[in-house]
Design a protein around this motif. Structure first.
Motif, PDB file in Angstrom:
ATOM      1  N   PRO A 301      -3.932   7.094  -5.912  1.00 36.33           N
ATOM      2  CA  PRO A 301      -4.571   8.011  -4.950  1.00 36.33           C
ATOM      3  C   PRO A 301      -4.765   9.415  -5.528  1.00 36.33           C
ATOM      4  O   PRO A 301      -4.047   9.854  -6.433  1.00 36.33           O
ATOM      5  CB  PRO A 301      -3.572   8.016  -3.785  1.00 36.33           C
ATOM      6  CG  PRO A 301      -2.263   7.665  -4.403  1.00 36.33           C
ATOM      7  CD  PRO A 301      -2.575   6.712  -5.501  1.00 36.33           C
ATOM      8  N   GLU A 339      -6.910  12.333  -0.780  1.00 38.08           N
ATOM      9  CA  GLU A 339      -6.254  11.333   0.063  1.00 38.08           C
ATOM     10  C   GLU A 339      -4.910  11.821   0.582  1.00 38.08           C
ATOM     11  O   GLU A 339      -4.494  11.455   1.680  1.00 38.08           O
ATOM     12  CB  GLU A 339      -6.076  10.038  -0.723  1.00 38.08           C
ATOM     13  CG  GLU A 339      -7.407   9.395  -1.118  1.00 38.08           C
ATOM     14  CD  GLU A 339      -7.212   8.169  -1.966  1.00 38.08           C
ATOM     15  OE1 GLU A 339      -6.546   7.223  -1.502  1.00 38.08           O
ATOM     16  OE2 GLU A 339      -7.718   8.138  -3.106  1.00 38.08           O
ATOM     17  N   VAL A 340      -4.194  12.626  -0.202  1.00 44.59           N
ATOM     18  CA  VAL A 340      -2.908  13.179   0.211  1.00 44.59           C
ATOM     19  C   VAL A 340      -2.891  14.657  -0.139  1.00 44.59           C
ATOM     20  O   VAL A 340      -3.267  15.047  -1.254  1.00 44.59           O
ATOM     21  CB  VAL A 340      -1.726  12.467  -0.480  1.00 44.59           C
ATOM     22  CG1 VAL A 340      -0.398  13.100  -0.051  1.00 44.59           C
ATOM     23  CG2 VAL A 340      -1.722  10.982  -0.155  1.00 44.59           C
ATOM     24  N   SER A 355      -3.301  12.984   5.555  1.00 45.91           N
ATOM     25  CA  SER A 355      -1.939  12.615   5.180  1.00 45.91           C
ATOM     26  C   SER A 355      -1.327  13.770   4.401  1.00 45.91           C
ATOM     27  O   SER A 355      -1.945  14.279   3.454  1.00 45.91           O
ATOM     28  CB  SER A 355      -1.936  11.330   4.336  1.00 45.91           C
ATOM     29  OG  SER A 355      -2.494  10.260   5.072  1.00 45.91           O
ATOM     30  N   ALA A 461      -0.750   7.315   1.981  1.00 46.59           N
ATOM     31  CA  ALA A 461      -2.122   6.906   1.677  1.00 46.59           C
ATOM     32  C   ALA A 461      -2.279   5.399   1.638  1.00 46.59           C
ATOM     33  O   ALA A 461      -3.402   4.900   1.636  1.00 46.59           O
ATOM     34  CB  ALA A 461      -2.557   7.500   0.334  1.00 46.59           C
ATOM     35  N   LEU A 520     -11.455   7.765   0.164  1.00 43.70           N
ATOM     36  CA  LEU A 520     -10.519   6.650   0.245  1.00 43.70           C
ATOM     37  C   LEU A 520     -11.090   5.437  -0.480  1.00 43.70           C
ATOM     38  O   LEU A 520     -12.181   4.961  -0.160  1.00 43.70           O
ATOM     39  CB  LEU A 520     -10.240   6.316   1.708  1.00 43.70           C
ATOM     40  CG  LEU A 520      -9.287   5.143   1.979  1.00 43.70           C
ATOM     41  CD1 LEU A 520      -7.903   5.464   1.456  1.00 43.70           C
ATOM     42  CD2 LEU A 520      -9.243   4.836   3.469  1.00 43.70           C
TER      43      LEU A 520
END
Length: 583
Positions: A301, A339-340, A355, A461, A520
């Motif tokens: 990720p 994503e994070v 996230s 994620a 994603l």
């Protein structure tokens, strides 16, 4: 008459108990009166014959006796035969991988489907339901009087590459019948089923299958691959295992298998994201001759680190994440591209959907309050079953100081005098909060730290790639995304986020599934389920054959019981009179 629960008849023992209590009710006391003229009739009732006559005249007593009898019968659940054509039918169609065997033309599944269609078309039943037995059984058609709807559901069913849970399918089939009415359950499978009408297709299956592939890093640009093969046949087999990496040939490995045994072939090949192992099709079940697994170079990720840097945190993220971007000043409008988001020692406003890993950082819209700090907190409890703490032990971690948090939701994973690690999930937002600075502890120096960091990225994620068995159903955190596209062997499907997650349909076929939504990117290598020989199913689900041609009297008895209780209460209150005394 038959009973579904004969032990309920033991409650008939309450009948003599009711009479005995009536007999032993309080005795009259002696009283001096001026004349016995008005009392002779009452004195006459003291004889046994008079008492018997009184029992015969007491309506309330007989109502109580009748209530006890009806209640005992209701608990015993008496059964009555159903007339022809009034029974319901539940068809359970096995869709496991073994049903794809071609020892019956064109396959066991197609032969079972044809037999089920014939039963639905020619049988005398009231309503019909269709249940598919897969890894997770599901109802294709609830009970319906429309034969065409049931036929359409059977024609739409398809076999899966995963195992089948016939026990769960039987429980699901039994739950479809309403109270007081049971159904005939007919199971179409390759093995007999206890407690239902079994239609068996096929017998012993001599099968050679690939049952496992494991890839691990082996130096720069290489990976070690181990392929496990099972021989479920009575004779030895000598074959060649083909290994492909990302669709390109990588190795050919000879392998000898004893009867009923397993063997493992190993090779060092170039690194890649997808490993595929196949054996020559030498049996009647070619589906499990191919096995897909994630390679050692799987994608990871993307991460955005917000706030001042920390050497332990930065190094761990660069090892575990695919891409790590930096941002000194929070700019929430740009976070949807990662994503994070990892926030370190920074104050945040409201969190947009996404996230987050917060290391001594907080946000205004989280259900918590920082009351101050605590010195040298000692861990007293850990939620070891939570995925974030898998293989992680913080009981001996030394923390100089940490936030004194008051949380109003979520889950405290590591607790001392105050929460040290806290997880929170709301619609569109997933948060892991560490309440202390890494510089104020020795956590970053311990082996548990990179494991915790990897667990946090996976939980926030979802794993970027995963090897899963056919029939598995997964969910993935949606973060800031609302729509995703899932592409698999059967085509593409559009998914809408629900409660902050994408709920993926079951991966019923072997192959590669890819999920795409903004930044994603996820994919899964799906391999066949086990096809080993299994014994009869149905143990523990209850016998359905004994009652499938009957219906219960229970609803009618329960109605009578309610009426009797109401009549008893009405008679009792009339005897007491409006003032509460005896009449």
């Amino acid at each position: 008459m038959n009973f579904a629960n004969p032990s309920g008849l033991w409650w008939l023992a309450a009948v003599p108990l009711v009479v005995l209590l009536y007999w032993l009710r309080p005795q009259r006391r002696d009283v001096v009166v001026s004349s016995l003229l008005l009392w002779r009739r009452s004195l006459g009732e003291r004889s046994p014959r008079a008492l018997l006559r009184r029992l015969q005249r007491d309506v309330l007593l007989w109502l109580q006796v009748l209530t006890a009898c009806v209640g005992a019968l209701a608990l015993a659940r008496p059964l009555r035969p159903l007339p022809p054509g009034a029974q319901d039918l539940v068809v359970v169609l096995d869709a496991g991988i073994r049903m794809q065997a071609q020892d019956i033309s064109p396959s066991r599944f197609e032969a079972a489907r044809r037999a089920a269609l014939d039963l639905v078309a020619t049988g005398e039943f009231g309503r019909v339901a269709v249940v598919v037995a897969a890894r997770h059984p599901r109802v294709l058609q609830p009970l319906t009087a429309s034969r065409s709807a049931a036929v359409g559901a059977l024609r739409a069913a398809s076999p899966t590459d995963g195992p089948s849970d016939l026990e769960a399918a039987l429980r699901l089939a039994a739950s479809l019948s309403p109270l007081g009415r049971s159904a005939q359950v007919h199971v179409f499978s390759d093995r007999p089923v206890q407690g239902a009408h079994s239609h068996v297709f096929g017998g012993r299956l001599d099968d050679v299958s690939v049952v496992g592939v494991v890839a691990s890093p082996f130096g720069q640009g290489r990976q070690r691959v181990a392929v496990r093969v099972r021989n479920d046949s009575p004779r030895p087999r000598r074959l060649e295992v083909s290994v492909q990496v990302d669709g390109q040939p990588a190795a050919r490995l000879p392998l000898w298998l004893p009867p009923g045994g397993e063997g493992t072939a190993r090779a060092v090949v170039r690194a890649g994201q997808l490993v595929e192992a196949t054996v020559p099709s030498q049996d009647l079940l070619p589906t499990n001759d191919r096995f897909l697994a994630a390679g050692a170079s799987a994608p990871r990720p993307s991460v955005l680190l917000v706030g001042p840097g920390d050497p332990f945190l930065e190094h761990g993220l660069r090892v575990l994440a695919g891409r790590v971007d930096r941002q000194e000043v929070p700019q929430p409008q740009t976070w949807s591209g990662s994503e994070v988001v990892v926030a370190h020692r920074v104050a945040l406003g409201s969190l947009p959907p996404g996230s987050y890993l917060l290391v001594r950082a907080s946000a205004l819209d989280l259900p918590l309050r920082v009351r101050g700090t605590v010195s040298a907190p000692e861990v007293v409890r850990q939620a070891q079953t939570h995925p974030l703490l898998r293989f992680v032990d913080l009981s001996s971690v030394h923390v100089r100081r940490a936030w004194d948090l008051e949380v109003r939701g979520g889950e405290v994973l590591v607790e001392a005098a105050a929460p040290l690690v806290w997880a929170y999930e709301d619609e569109g937002v997933r948060v892991v909060l560490v309440a202390f600075d890494l510089r104020d502890s020795d956590f970053g120096l311990r082996p548990a730290f990179p494991i915790f960091l990897a667990n946090a990225l996976d939980w926030l994620a979802g794993p970027a790639v995963r090897t899963v068995e056919a029939g598995t159903a997964l969910s993935v955190p949606s973060g800031a995304q609302r729509v995703a596209r899932l592409v698999g062997p059967g085509g593409a499907v559009t998914l809408q986020a629900q409660g902050g997650r994408f709920l993926l349909p079951a991966f019923d076929r072997t192959g590669v599934y890819r999920l795409e939504s903004g930044p994603l990117r996820r994919w899964w290598a799906v391999h066949p389920g086990p096809a080993e020989v299994r014994g009869p199913a149905g143990a523990g689900v209850g016998a359905l054959r004994g009652v499938d041609e009957t219906a219960e009297w229970t609803p009618l008895l329960l109605g009578c019981l309610a009426a009797l209780l109401g009549a008893e209460w009405w008679l009792f209150t009339r005897r007491r009179g409006p003032a509460g005394g005896a009449r």
